[in-house]
Design an enzyme around this catalytic site. Structure first.
Site, PDB file in Angstrom:
ATOM      1  N   HIS A 125       0.870  -1.180   0.000  1.00  0.00           N
ATOM      2  CA  HIS A 125       0.000   0.000   0.000  1.00  0.00           C
ATOM      3  C   HIS A 125       0.913   1.239   0.000  1.00  0.00           C
ATOM      4  CE1 HIS A 125      -2.772   2.982   1.798  1.00  0.00           C
ATOM      5  NE2 HIS A 125      -3.771   2.182   1.466  1.00  0.00           N
ATOM      6  N   ASP A 201       3.273  -4.243   7.744  1.00  0.00           N
ATOM      7  CA  ASP A 201       2.028  -3.510   7.587  1.00  0.00           C
ATOM      8  C   ASP A 201       0.904  -4.488   7.923  1.00  0.00           C
ATOM      9  OD1 ASP A 201      -0.334  -2.389   6.749  1.00  0.00           O
ATOM     10  OD2 ASP A 201       0.457  -1.613   4.859  1.00  0.00           O
ATOM     11  N   GLN A 204      -4.238  -5.095   6.967  1.00  0.00           N
ATOM     12  CA  GLN A 204      -5.183  -6.119   6.529  1.00  0.00           C
ATOM     13  C   GLN A 204      -5.101  -7.379   7.375  1.00  0.00           C
ATOM     14  OE1 GLN A 204      -7.579  -5.686   4.421  1.00  0.00           O
ATOM     15  NE2 GLN A 204      -6.888  -3.665   3.796  1.00  0.00           N
ATOM     16  N   LYS A 227      -9.995  -1.066  10.587  1.00  0.00           N
ATOM     17  CA  LYS A 227      -9.986  -2.256   9.739  1.00  0.00           C
ATOM     18  C   LYS A 227     -10.109  -3.528  10.578  1.00  0.00           C
ATOM     19  CE  LYS A 227      -7.170  -0.108   6.155  1.00  0.00           C
ATOM     20  NZ  LYS A 227      -8.026   0.033   4.977  1.00  0.00           N
ATOM     21  N   CYS A 369      -4.785   2.344  -3.655  1.00  0.00           N
ATOM     22  CA  CYS A 369      -3.540   2.884  -3.103  1.00  0.00           C
ATOM     23  C   CYS A 369      -2.395   1.890  -3.217  1.00  0.00           C
ATOM     24  CB  CYS A 369      -3.716   3.316  -1.644  1.00  0.00           C
ATOM     25  SG  CYS A 369      -4.994   4.538  -1.407  1.00  0.00           S
TER      26      CYS A 369
HETATM   27  C1  LIG Z   1      -2.330  -2.896   3.443  1.00  0.00           C
HETATM   28  C2  LIG Z   1      -2.754  -1.535   3.870  1.00  0.00           C
HETATM   29  N1  LIG Z   1      -1.863  -0.700   4.407  1.00  0.00           N
HETATM   30  C3  LIG Z   1      -2.184   0.527   4.822  1.00  0.00           C
HETATM   31  C4  LIG Z   1      -3.467   1.008   4.712  1.00  0.00           C
HETATM   32  C5  LIG Z   1      -3.761   2.399   5.169  1.00  0.00           C
HETATM   33  O1  LIG Z   1      -4.583   2.395   6.269  1.00  0.00           O
HETATM   34  P1  LIG Z   1      -5.093   3.770   6.861  1.00  0.00           P
HETATM   35  O2  LIG Z   1      -5.806   4.470   5.741  1.00  0.00           O
HETATM   36  O3  LIG Z   1      -6.002   3.377   7.972  1.00  0.00           O
HETATM   37  O4  LIG Z   1      -3.901   4.536   7.313  1.00  0.00           O
HETATM   38  C6  LIG Z   1      -4.433   0.173   4.159  1.00  0.00           C
HETATM   39  C7  LIG Z   1      -5.840   0.613   4.023  1.00  0.00           C
HETATM   40  O5  LIG Z   1      -6.273   1.203   3.066  1.00  0.00           O
HETATM   41  C8  LIG Z   1      -4.071  -1.111   3.723  1.00  0.00           C
HETATM   42  O6  LIG Z   1      -4.974  -1.929   3.169  1.00  0.00           O
END
Ligand SMILES: Cc1ncc(COP(=O)(O)O)c(C=O)c1O
Lengths: 411, 157
Positions: A125, A201, A204, A227, A369
């Site tokens: 991401h 990260d 998910q 999430k 993203c």
């Molecule tokens: C794998 C992953 N990393 C990071 C994020 C970013 O999360 P947040 O928008 O809560 O900072 C997301 C969610 O969109 C994600 O799916």
């Protein structure tokens, strides 16, 4: 034995009781954000109705209660991820994104020199990509990418070369586009063998299976409350205590200092150093309730339930449409979570999602993203359906029906 | 929320399936301009040939959702060969068509006081305004056209 019962979970989530366009909602966007159960909403209500005060400041009764609630949430997070050093390794942030910025700006900016290498993967991401590029621009670090193979899994054939000279390997626990789960314990060993630290990260992965930083050898972990059935506005940054203690503050202001004079300041010790300003207290309470709820379901039971839904959906998506619906992600359900990125022949993801909406089906169109990954597979966008603990086969039924409609409308 | 038919009118589906004025023009004399919608990855590239105060010729390439691509195709059909004043007027009419007003959201009513007849086939896009997220898609070709005309005017000797 967990008493996991998805129908009961569904009954616990108020938003799943509403209708959209005259149909029951089929919420298939849990990878974007999960829906909170009543227990989370009520815990936050109760907090505001009975205990709210600023934390770590007042000495009156409710201030003590609010502080206990906030610190209790920290302890719950530490337990949930099995932080070996306990709550002193858990920093509350706004979300995963802020956690990665904290990692890059604090640990990265203080520890890395020009030419030092940070290794990420092609399936990250942007939250685990852009902060490293910013550090490249400000500090001259080099960013390398582990490629993704045609099987939608990390291609580790040149990983030794990529990790040469690396100070950090930072990898997603589960891809928010492909559903691929990475073998964190194996990647941690690889990183450590090359003298690099290992960051994950967990955005998910934390809500859809168990997370154990001690077992897997994780040095840094980032994830978001929203999430994992919790509220928006709160995230977690975990770092092993020895690493956290050596990290300088990132954001400056109230709450993060030991002393401020007219000639400078001394940062606080411990996690307070990273929590400038009034923190998300009610959100911490909500996150605590979400963790309790998830623990009650049993992370392994949740994972098994979502695996079954995924197996069934994969079969039907590939079988029902004569190959006109392609799933961009692993075909098997081994080391794979409940994320289904769809490429529908002749129908743009935006239009797929629009037609599905009329069927009450919530999916997300776009690049999610994860542009490096989309480039890798030559896609501008996909329509992504993703499961949560409350998902049922009837959500897949609605998805299949809506996809049939989209295909016929644009035929 | 309005019914899906308000969005996917037959004319729109037709322009999506069979886009008009596809292709490229040599640059120069044509001016090339690209537009992106970063959220959903829609892309439009326009080739604009201005001569004697007219948009003498226009071609386009692109990919994206039905609304962005059909809107581009409908736009090309509406503005090709027109004087620059007429093109500007069409741009302005289209901007107004895509403007969300409170009453329009409330009752999903007709896009008054704009005279839809003056829009010809473009009126098929009137329903987009009831799906506010899609307005960006419908606007892409038009904002790209406006940018291209500005750039071409700045380049002109
Ligand atoms: C794998 C992953 N990393 C990071 C994020 C970013 O999360 P947040 O928008 O809560 O900072 C997301 C969610 O969109 C994600 O799916």
């Amino acid at each position: 034995m967990s008493s996991f019962n998805p129908t009961r979970v569904r009954a616990d989530v108020p938003l799943l009781h509403r209708q959209v366009h005259g149909r029951p909602i089929a919420y298939l966007d849990s990878a974007s954000s999960t829906l909170p159960p009543r227990a989370v909403i009520e815990a936050m209500d109760r907090y505001y109705e009975r205990h709210h005060a600023n934390v770590h400041r007042g000495v009156y009764q409710t201030a003590e209660e609010a502080t206990a609630d906030y610190e209790g949430a920290r302890a719950a997070v530490a337990r949930y991820i099995n932080a070996p050093g306990g709550a002193e390794e858990v920093v509350f942030t706004k979300n995963t994104t802020e956690s990665f910025n904290l990692l890059a700006r604090s640990w990265g900016a203080s520890r890395l020199s020009p030419g030092d290498v940070v290794v990420v993967t092609e399936m990250e991401h942007h939250a685990n990509v852009v902060p490293w590029f910013q550090l490249r621009d400000s500090h001259g670090v080099e960013v390398r990418f582990i490629p993704v193979g045609d099987d939608y899994r990390l291609d580790l054939s040149h990983v030794d070369q990529l990790l040469e000279g690396a100070k950090l390997l930072s990898v997603t626990g589960m891809s928010n586009v492909l559903g691929t789960r990475n073998d964190l314990a194996a990647l941690a060993r690889l990183a450590h063998d090359h003298g690099a630290l290992f960051a994950v990260d967990g955005a998910q992965s934390v809500a859809h299976g168990s997370t154990d930083v001690a077992r897997d050898g994780i040095d840094f972990l980032a994830f978001s409350g929203h999430k994992m059935l919790g509220p928006t506005g709160i995230g977690v940054f975990f770092a092993r205590r020895s690493l956290l203690e050596a990290m300088p503050p990132f954001l400056g202001g109230g709450g993060m200092i030991a002393d401020v004079r007219t000639d400078g300041f001394t940062p606080a010790t411990g996690v307070a150093r990273f929590e400038a300003g009034t923190p998300p207290i009610a959100e911490a309470v909500g996150l605590h309730a979400a963790i309790r709820y998830l623990e009650g379901l049993g992370p392994d039971a949740v994972e098994a339930h979502e695996r079954e839904l995924t197996r069934d959906a994969l079969e039907r998506l590939e079988g029902d449409f004569d190959g006109r619906v392609r799933v961009v992600g692993p075909r098997d359900v081994v080391d794979r979570g409940g994320v289904l990125s769809l490429d529908v022949e002749g129908v743009h993801p935006h239009d797929v999602a629009q037609v599905l909406d009329q069927h009450g089906v919530c999916v997300r169109p776009g690049h999610h993203c994860a542009k490096p990954l989309m480039h890798r597979f030559g896609l501008a966008a996909t329509a992504r359906a993703s499961f949560g603990p409350y998902s049922l086969t009837r959500d897949t039924d609605a998805l299949i029906e809506g996809l049939g409609h989209a295909l016929s409308l644009f035929a | 929320m309005a019914p899906l038919d308000d969005l996917y009118r037959e004319i729109i589906l037709d322009h999506y399936r069979t886009p008009r004025n596809r292709g490229e023009l040599p640059t120069p004399p044509a001016h090339r301009v690209e537009g992106f919608n970063p959220l959903c990855g829609d892309e439009v590239t326009l080739y604009l040939e201005l001569r004697d105060g007219r948009l003498a010729d226009l071609k386009m390439t692109g990919r994206g959702c039905s609304i962005s691509q059909a809107s581009a195709s409908l736009m090309g059909a509406a503005v090709k060969g027109k004087s620059l004043e007429e093109v500007e007027a069409a741009l302005e009419r289209f901007r107004r068509l895509m403007t969300v007003t409170e009453t329009r959201l409330d009752d999903g009513g007709e896009p008054e006081p704009l005279d839809v007849r003056s829009l010809g086939e473009l009126a098929a896009l009137a329903g987009v305004v009831k799906f506010p997220v899609r307005i960006k898609c419908a606007m892409l070709a038009w904002t790209t056209l406006a940018q291209g005309l500005d750039e071409a005017a700045a380049d002109a000797p």
